[in-house]
Design a protein around this motif. Sequence first.
Motif, PDB file in Angstrom:
ATOM      1  N   LEU A 186      -2.608   1.651   7.831  1.00 56.60           N
ATOM      2  CA  LEU A 186      -1.666   1.048   8.743  1.00 56.60           C
ATOM      3  C   LEU A 186      -3.127  -0.466   9.888  1.00 56.60           C
ATOM      4  CD1 LEU A 186      -0.347   4.082  11.058  1.00 56.60           C
ATOM      5  CD2 LEU A 186       0.728   2.276   9.775  1.00 56.60           C
ATOM      6  N   LEU A 187      -3.830  -0.346   9.713  1.00 57.96           N
ATOM      7  CA  LEU A 187      -4.951  -1.783  10.248  1.00 57.96           C
ATOM      8  C   LEU A 187      -4.817  -2.527   9.429  1.00 57.96           C
ATOM      9  CD1 LEU A 187      -7.766   0.359  11.673  1.00 57.96           C
ATOM     10  CD2 LEU A 187      -6.186  -0.351  12.585  1.00 57.96           C
ATOM     11  N   LEU A 188      -4.575  -2.678   7.971  1.00 62.41           N
ATOM     12  CA  LEU A 188      -4.209  -3.308   7.020  1.00 62.41           C
ATOM     13  C   LEU A 188      -3.148  -4.671   7.267  1.00 62.41           C
ATOM     14  CD1 LEU A 188      -5.996  -2.080   3.647  1.00 62.41           C
ATOM     15  CD2 LEU A 188      -7.417  -2.771   5.994  1.00 62.41           C
ATOM     16  N   ASP A 189      -3.242  -5.983   6.980  1.00 62.23           N
ATOM     17  CA  ASP A 189      -2.097  -6.537   6.466  1.00 62.23           C
ATOM     18  C   ASP A 189      -1.762  -7.834   5.970  1.00 62.23           C
ATOM     19  OD1 ASP A 189      -0.174  -8.450   7.766  1.00 62.23           O
ATOM     20  OD2 ASP A 189      -1.213 -10.216   9.168  1.00 62.23           O
ATOM     21  N   PRO A 190      -0.965  -7.255   4.874  1.00 67.93           N
ATOM     22  CA  PRO A 190      -1.018  -7.203   3.580  1.00 67.93           C
ATOM     23  C   PRO A 190      -0.561  -8.504   3.881  1.00 67.93           C
ATOM     24  CG  PRO A 190       0.914  -5.069   3.502  1.00 67.93           C
ATOM     25  CD  PRO A 190       0.075  -5.607   5.049  1.00 67.93           C
ATOM     26  N   LYS A 191       0.543  -8.981   4.644  1.00 71.73           N
ATOM     27  CA  LYS A 191       1.310 -10.115   4.680  1.00 71.73           C
ATOM     28  C   LYS A 191       0.682 -11.410   5.604  1.00 71.73           C
ATOM     29  CE  LYS A 191       5.818  -8.182   4.911  1.00 71.73           C
ATOM     30  NZ  LYS A 191       6.577  -7.326   5.591  1.00 71.73           N
ATOM     31  N   PHE A 192      -0.608 -11.132   6.159  1.00 66.00           N
ATOM     32  CA  PHE A 192      -1.489 -12.634   6.483  1.00 66.00           C
ATOM     33  C   PHE A 192      -1.651 -13.461   5.975  1.00 66.00           C
ATOM     34  CE2 PHE A 192      -6.160 -14.216   7.263  1.00 66.00           C
ATOM     35  CZ  PHE A 192      -5.439 -14.438   9.095  1.00 66.00           C
ATOM     36  N   GLU A 193      -1.074 -14.954   6.713  1.00 65.73           N
ATOM     37  CA  GLU A 193      -0.710 -15.789   5.704  1.00 65.73           C
ATOM     38  C   GLU A 193      -1.926 -16.917   5.740  1.00 65.73           C
ATOM     39  OE1 GLU A 193       2.405 -17.452   7.293  1.00 65.73           O
ATOM     40  OE2 GLU A 193       3.993 -15.772   6.639  1.00 65.73           O
TER      41      GLU A 193
ATOM     42  N   HIS B  17     -12.733   3.763   9.810  1.00 64.38           N
ATOM     43  CA  HIS B  17     -12.024   2.362  10.559  1.00 64.38           C
ATOM     44  C   HIS B  17     -11.366   2.007  11.787  1.00 64.38           C
ATOM     45  CE1 HIS B  17      -9.508  -0.448   8.283  1.00 64.38           C
ATOM     46  NE2 HIS B  17     -10.040  -1.234   8.528  1.00 64.38           N
ATOM     47  N   ILE B  18     -11.680   0.977  12.349  1.00 65.18           N
ATOM     48  CA  ILE B  18     -11.185   1.174  13.699  1.00 65.18           C
ATOM     49  C   ILE B  18     -11.223  -0.172  13.785  1.00 65.18           C
ATOM     50  CG2 ILE B  18     -13.395   2.788  14.827  1.00 65.18           C
ATOM     51  CD1 ILE B  18     -14.939   0.528  15.448  1.00 65.18           C
ATOM     52  N   ALA B  19     -10.958  -1.366  12.871  1.00 65.96           N
ATOM     53  CA  ALA B  19     -10.349  -2.966  13.145  1.00 65.96           C
ATOM     54  C   ALA B  19     -10.541  -3.278  11.609  1.00 65.96           C
ATOM     55  CB  ALA B  19     -11.517  -3.494  14.022  1.00 65.96           C
ATOM     56  N   THR B  20     -10.205  -4.098  12.260  1.00 68.47           N
ATOM     57  CA  THR B  20      -9.946  -5.212  10.184  1.00 68.47           C
ATOM     58  C   THR B  20      -9.714  -6.861  10.821  1.00 68.47           C
ATOM     59  OG1 THR B  20      -8.805  -3.878   9.039  1.00 68.47           O
ATOM     60  CG2 THR B  20      -8.602  -6.046   7.844  1.00 68.47           C
ATOM     61  N   PHE B  21     -10.941  -7.676  10.324  1.00 67.89           N
ATOM     62  CA  PHE B  21     -10.362  -9.385  10.426  1.00 67.89           C
ATOM     63  C   PHE B  21     -10.041  -9.679   9.516  1.00 67.89           C
ATOM     64  CE2 PHE B  21     -14.088  -7.016  12.741  1.00 67.89           C
ATOM     65  CZ  PHE B  21     -13.888  -7.582  13.962  1.00 67.89           C
ATOM     66  N   ASN B  22      -8.723  -9.948   9.249  1.00 69.55           N
ATOM     67  CA  ASN B  22      -8.373 -10.547   8.049  1.00 69.55           C
ATOM     68  C   ASN B  22      -8.783 -11.604   7.521  1.00 69.55           C
ATOM     69  OD1 ASN B  22      -6.355  -8.334   7.977  1.00 69.55           O
ATOM     70  ND2 ASN B  22      -5.536 -10.395  10.273  1.00 69.55           N
ATOM     71  N   ALA B  23      -9.563 -11.680   5.989  1.00 67.64           N
ATOM     72  CA  ALA B  23      -9.567 -12.740   5.003  1.00 67.64           C
ATOM     73  C   ALA B  23     -10.972 -12.734   5.438  1.00 67.64           C
ATOM     74  CB  ALA B  23      -8.784 -13.798   5.562  1.00 67.64           C
TER      75      ALA B  23
END
Length: 587
Positions: free
Chosen positions: A14-21, A483-489
């Motif tokens: 749920l903390l991942l964003d597969p649609k991050f552009e 796992h508490i946070a995700t920094f996309n890319a």
Amino acid sequence: MEAAANCSLRVKRLLLDPKFEGYKLSLEPLACYQVGLESPVAEVRLRDDQYTLDHMRAFGMYNYLHLDPWYQDNIYYVDQLGRVMNLSVTLDTALKKPREVFRLPADLKACDDRLCASIHFASSSWVALSDGTGRLYLIQTGKRGDGSCEKWEILFNEEFASPFVIIDSVSFVKSDAHSVGVLLLWVEKDELDVQGSGFHVSLEWVTIMKTAKEGDQEYEIAKRRILQGKSVPHYAAIEPSGDGLMIISYKPYTFIQQNDEHKHEEREKEKTEEKKKEPLYLWQQTKDDLTVTLHLPEDFTKEDIQVHFSPDRLSVALKDPLLPVLEGTLFSSIDHESSTWILTENNSLEISLIKKEEGHLWPELIVGDSQGEFIMDPAQSAAIAENLMHLTSDEMNPDPNKDNPPCNAQELEECDIFLEDSTSLCRFDGNTLKATHVVNLGSNQYLFSAVVDPKEMPCFCLRHDVDALLWQPHPDQQDMWEHIATFNALGYVQASKQDKKFMACAPNHSFSALCECLRRVFIYRQPTPLRTVLYNRKEGRQVGQVAKQLVATLEAHDPVLGFQATNERLFVLTTKTLFIIKVITEN
């Protein structure tokens, strides 16, 4: 002792964003303030004898700016006069000059082989401090960040054999006595290492406890434990309870045993491993029979050997009781009347067992026995290889029109290559001095650490594919790492910054940042909803949120020596200037 449990890190989908552009470069201005330093930072440059990569990582890339996690926007550094300087920011437009809170008793310039002075905040009122010459100070500070209440008082100091830097400290209560655990690091010459760098890294875990002697309360060292490894740890932290230690490193760390009991355990372990290296017997098989070979001493004769066959068991007894005996239940039934044994010319016992069920290959000779070694017949190896030939190919991609072609290593970009693919995360028990949990991080490259909650252990950030995931250790829970946070890319972005020196993130995860060796700072905000309507030109769909990238260029030519992040600001330290960047986060 039980072996360490092999664990894994559980990613929260749920903390991942597969649609991050991706990040959009923003030109909005960043408020940047600078404060001149009365005396330059006490920078210590590497000497000629500090030439290895470990020296560079431990001391050449040292962060001279120290953030107090217990008080918001409160930072410290040590200047060339031996003063611990503090700047507490409440209002950016009314910045004050850094003030002196403590002065080191020793003259820093008098020691030729000194390291950089280091500070770590064990609690809201305790600080561990090193002057870089080999002396450790334990200081009670009172309420920091408040000039009227802050008073630094030395309650313990000790001289160590080698200069060191402090990498972690924690304050806790054990057996109704206040204690402080401190983790020290130094790199020393290793005379036995003739093929490597010639150095090894030492970590000393020191526990300082409050004692009562003749009515007087004082602090003294209660425990000293030393670990050694062949690489500088990326991450090392003591658990809040003082019962354990966690280390992320490329090369493994082990405790140096300091008493006879542990030395005896090591000798027994070596003997066991030596026995495993020399198998008791060798065995081969065909579809019809099995051959077992045992090597015997030269003075053995047929009269000294007793071999007993039964349909399901095999027993070998020797005259000398000191030699091992082979006995147990066979994997399958044999024709015991047709089975034989002989003593060969090279004084080996050769046993021939006839299988009752022909054509069936045995996975083991005796059920549950690991003393033997199976020798595969070359003809069998060739037959197995021929049967598996249809699963392999000499070509990289024999069918290019296939929907899912295999991975081609030649298509990897340079920034995706990670040399330290054997990095591991280990948790050590402070009482047994053994590793209790091990996580093989593989290609999950370590990026940086950050303190989200000062009462917890520091978080560590790892690269997972293109993203960067922030993990919070919980040593008292079954799932030890959360796992508490995700920094996309961010994992991909940071790999392209070849001049990067430091990385950090806000404790509330609202942004991440990295700075280069000179001048430039890159800020990456989390995706936020848009106030206006925006459409994707290629697909024609409406975009709901955007992640912004901001770039700040500092008005300085000196190299960056320190870098820290809070929820609202970034602090950048050079030799003569402290920069404060106001990171405006949208609600």
